[in-house]
Design a protein around this motif. Structure first.
Motif, mmCIF file in Angstrom:
data_model
loop_
_atom_site.group_PDB
_atom_site.id
_atom_site.type_symbol
_atom_site.label_atom_id
_atom_site.label_comp_id
_atom_site.label_asym_id
_atom_site.label_seq_id
_atom_site.Cartn_x
_atom_site.Cartn_y
_atom_site.Cartn_z
ATOM 1 N N ARG A 27 0.822 -1.224 0.000
ATOM 2 C CA ARG A 27 0.000 0.000 0.000
ATOM 3 C C ARG A 27 0.855 1.273 0.000
ATOM 4 N NH1 ARG A 27 -3.159 -3.181 3.832
ATOM 5 N NH2 ARG A 27 -4.998 -3.971 2.711
ATOM 6 N N ILE A 28 2.134 1.145 0.254
ATOM 7 C CA ILE A 28 3.021 2.313 0.293
ATOM 8 C C ILE A 28 3.532 2.590 -1.121
ATOM 9 C CG2 ILE A 28 5.102 3.306 1.296
ATOM 10 C CD1 ILE A 28 4.749 1.345 3.642
ATOM 11 N N ALA A 29 3.251 3.759 -1.653
ATOM 12 C CA ALA A 29 3.551 4.095 -3.051
ATOM 13 C C ALA A 29 5.007 4.556 -3.192
ATOM 14 C CB ALA A 29 2.587 5.167 -3.544
ATOM 15 N N SER A 30 5.935 3.647 -3.011
ATOM 16 C CA SER A 30 7.367 3.978 -2.954
ATOM 17 C C SER A 30 7.989 4.014 -4.353
ATOM 18 C CB SER A 30 8.101 2.978 -2.054
ATOM 19 O OG SER A 30 7.753 1.640 -2.396
ATOM 20 N N ILE A 31 7.558 4.970 -5.161
ATOM 21 C CA ILE A 31 8.060 5.150 -6.521
ATOM 22 C C ILE A 31 9.337 5.992 -6.449
ATOM 23 C CG2 ILE A 31 7.543 6.016 -8.827
ATOM 24 C CD1 ILE A 31 4.552 5.737 -8.105
ATOM 25 N N SER A 32 10.466 5.364 -6.640
ATOM 26 C CA SER A 32 11.739 6.047 -6.370
ATOM 27 C C SER A 32 12.060 7.121 -7.393
ATOM 28 C CB SER A 32 12.875 5.027 -6.310
ATOM 29 O OG SER A 32 12.942 4.265 -7.505
ATOM 30 N N ASP A 89 11.705 -0.108 -3.481
ATOM 31 C CA ASP A 89 11.163 0.876 -4.422
ATOM 32 C C ASP A 89 10.514 0.177 -5.607
ATOM 33 O OD1 ASP A 89 13.815 0.129 -5.267
ATOM 34 O OD2 ASP A 89 13.787 1.804 -6.683
ATOM 35 N N VAL A 90 9.598 0.879 -6.256
ATOM 36 C CA VAL A 90 8.834 0.313 -7.363
ATOM 37 C C VAL A 90 8.852 1.266 -8.554
ATOM 38 C CG1 VAL A 90 7.328 -0.972 -5.795
ATOM 39 C CG2 VAL A 90 6.627 1.309 -6.586
ATOM 40 N N GLN A 91 8.427 0.739 -9.685
ATOM 41 C CA GLN A 91 8.308 1.518 -10.914
ATOM 42 C C GLN A 91 7.082 2.434 -10.863
ATOM 43 O OE1 GLN A 91 9.724 1.498 -14.330
ATOM 44 N NE2 GLN A 91 11.574 0.844 -13.269
ATOM 45 N N PRO A 92 7.085 3.517 -11.657
ATOM 46 C CA PRO A 92 5.848 4.298 -11.815
ATOM 47 C C PRO A 92 4.720 3.423 -12.350
ATOM 48 C CG PRO A 92 7.738 5.488 -12.705
ATOM 49 C CD PRO A 92 8.228 4.107 -12.384
ATOM 50 N N VAL A 93 3.498 3.891 -12.194
ATOM 51 C CA VAL A 93 2.331 3.066 -12.548
ATOM 52 C C VAL A 93 1.739 3.424 -13.903
ATOM 53 C CG1 VAL A 93 1.763 2.662 -10.137
ATOM 54 C CG2 VAL A 93 0.741 4.616 -11.334
ATOM 55 N N ASP A 94 2.262 4.433 -14.579
ATOM 56 C CA ASP A 94 1.701 4.841 -15.863
ATOM 57 C C ASP A 94 1.743 3.691 -16.887
ATOM 58 O OD1 ASP A 94 3.572 6.966 -14.560
ATOM 59 O OD2 ASP A 94 1.938 8.107 -15.432
ATOM 60 N N HIS A 433 6.812 -4.160 -14.176
ATOM 61 C CA HIS A 433 6.936 -2.818 -14.770
ATOM 62 C C HIS A 433 5.735 -2.440 -15.625
ATOM 63 C CE1 HIS A 433 11.647 -2.511 -14.418
ATOM 64 N NE2 HIS A 433 11.083 -3.033 -13.340
ATOM 65 N N SER A 434 4.715 -3.281 -15.667
ATOM 66 C CA SER A 434 3.540 -3.012 -16.493
ATOM 67 C C SER A 434 2.301 -2.842 -15.612
ATOM 68 C CB SER A 434 3.302 -4.169 -17.469
ATOM 69 O OG SER A 434 4.379 -4.315 -18.366
ATOM 70 N N PRO A 435 1.212 -2.334 -16.178
ATOM 71 C CA PRO A 435 -0.045 -2.292 -15.417
ATOM 72 C C PRO A 435 -0.480 -3.693 -15.010
ATOM 73 C CG PRO A 435 -0.172 -0.846 -17.323
ATOM 74 C CD PRO A 435 1.100 -1.634 -17.478
#
Length: 460
Positions: A27-32, A89-94, A433-435
């Motif tokens: 749940r933590i949006a850790s987009i580095s 850390d995670v990838q952006p969600v776009d 890395h994908s939706p």
């Protein structure tokens, strides 16, 4: 040694609570890569440090110059010690519109075959993976009150942006991170039912090359046939990088490339990776690499050369009859074994310069290179881990190479002197890395059980 079945029973009994803890981290949006999420990255580090502290680790959030890292230690005077590495850390969600539900609201779904999936950004890369190891330590503590060997964890927050601050951090904390072997859970299974240990990561040399001929773009009706065309020159050079068998033609390129042991090559052949199965998914069917090599060798344990981009002249709408003044390309080399990035770069420069016509010029832009990383096939900890995985999955773990790279693995070897066993439970269809990224519930559950068995085996 304690009864391993008692520890595995603790894994099974604790599974629902293990999922709750994983969901809390997801749940933590850790987009580095996004500065707006710097606070969430710190919150993820603090969450992991607190969870490890609850487990009896000496854990703390450490500054790196970028997003913080977490170091957790549970040593208890043990003679044997492992260093576990992962990233929060995670990838952006776009593009957000392609997500079926909110990316940071984890959920369990059931696929068409009845398989249950954990869906959320970071479920597979890498939060679900690091939690398999943390939950294995938890089950061991629940069942026995301690861990069978010393464990140090290093969980970073910048892997998705190149781990740029981590090498210096590892250098500064080298004594604290000392261990016998590193364990990395950022890789995958061979298939849904077959575990794998990744033993090699290819290195990289990345070059840009620009060929200039005339001092300006020329009218092709006036100068065509007489003036050098840099696109022709560059295209001919790039085409000459491979021969008709798929081998790379740079002199000395294969220096340091060792042959696979016969038993490993036989193991690869039995995996029966076919062009139809691998290339068919992208609309191809004929392998383009070295003709005398297995397809699995071509994509994992052999060096490669690829043109990643090429441009020059007019590429707009309609026509413009010019001979361009310059042409450019981006070229990458994936390295294996003991290939030297500097020697490969020098050989490429010399190869190109030798083919530049007298009245043309060439210049290069060299990007950072990195050597390949590999673990010996006879590493003393390898068979121990393979046997443990076989006990859990019912079949031998495949020893594979990866075509990609995890930069910090090289620093573990260079700075800490550690070989790394890369053991992960991700699957090819995890949509990393994908939706709608997912992690199979079986990967999570049996991943925890697998780490319990590996820790138990390493202690012996």
């Amino acid at each position: 040694m304690p009864d391993i079945n008692r520890i595995l029973d603790a894994v099974d009994c604790e599974l629902d609570r293990s999922l709750e803890r994983l969901f809390a981290l997801l749940r933590i949006a850790s987009i580095s890569t996004d500065p707006l999420h710097a606070g969430e990255c710190r919150r993820a580090a603090e969450w992991i440090a607190a969870d490890l502290t609850d487990l009896g680790f000496e854990a703390s959030v450490r500054e790196t110059g970028g997003h913080p890292a977490v170091i957790g230690k549970h040593l208890d005077g043990s003679r044997h010690r492992v260093l576990f590495y992962g990233h929060y850390d995670v990838q952006p969600v776009d593009p957000l519109s392609l997500w079926e539900t909110a990316p940071f609201e984890p959920r369990i779904t059931t696929g068409r075959t009845g398989t249950q999936h954990i869906v959320a950004r970071g479920a597979s890369d890498d939060k679900g993976q690091i939690m398999t190891f943390i939950e294995a330590c938890r089950a061991y503590k629940i069942a026995t009150g301690t861990l069978p060997i010393g464990v140090t964890m290093l969980i970073e927050g910048e892997e998705e942006m190149g781990s740029k601050h981590l090498p210096a951090f590892v250098e500064a904390h080298r004594d604290e991170l000392a261990a016998d072997v590193a364990l990395v859970c950022d890789t995958g299974m061979w298939d849904r039912a077959t575990p794998a240990i990744t033993l090699s990561l290819r290195g990289l040399v990345y070059e840009e090359v620009r060929v200039r001929c005339a001092d300006r773009d020329l009218h092709s009706g006036l100068f065509g046939g007489a003036a050098r065309n840099p696109i022709h020159v560059l295209s001919a050079i790039l085409a000459a990088l491979h021969d008709e068998t798929g081998r790379i033609t740079l002199p000395g390129f294969y220096d340091g490339v060792a042959e696979l042991p016969a038993d490993v090559r036989d193991e690869y052949a039995r995996l029966n990776l076919t062009p139809e199965g691998f290339l068919g998914q992208v609309g191809l069917k004929v392998p383009a690499g070295e003709r005398d090599r297995l397809l699995i060798e071509q994509i994992s344990t052999r060096p490669t050369c690829d043109v990643n981009g090429i441009w020059g002249g007019y590429a707009g709408e309609g026509t413009k009859t010019v001979i361009p003044a310059e042409a450019s390309a981006k070229v990458s080399f994936r390295l294996v074994g003991a290939q030297d990035p500097a020697k490969v770069r020098d050989a490429f420069h010399a190869f190109v310069r030798a083919r530049i016509p007298e009245d043309c010029r060439v210049e290069f832009i060299s990007h950072k290179g990195s050597p390949a990383v590999s673990v010996p096939f006879d590493h003393p900890k390898l068979e121990c881990a393979r046997a443990a995985l076989a006990d859990e999955w019912g079949k031998p773990a495949v020893r594979i190479g990866s075509g990609g790279s995890i930069p910090i693995i090289g620093d573990f070897k260079r700075v800490l002197g550690l070989d790394s066993l890369m053991i992960g439970f991700a699957l090819e269809d995890d949509r990393v890395h994908s939706p709608n990224e997912k992690y199979d519930l079986t990967s999570f559950h049996k991943g925890i059980r697998s780490w319990v068995r590996i820790l138990h085996a390493l202690a012996q």
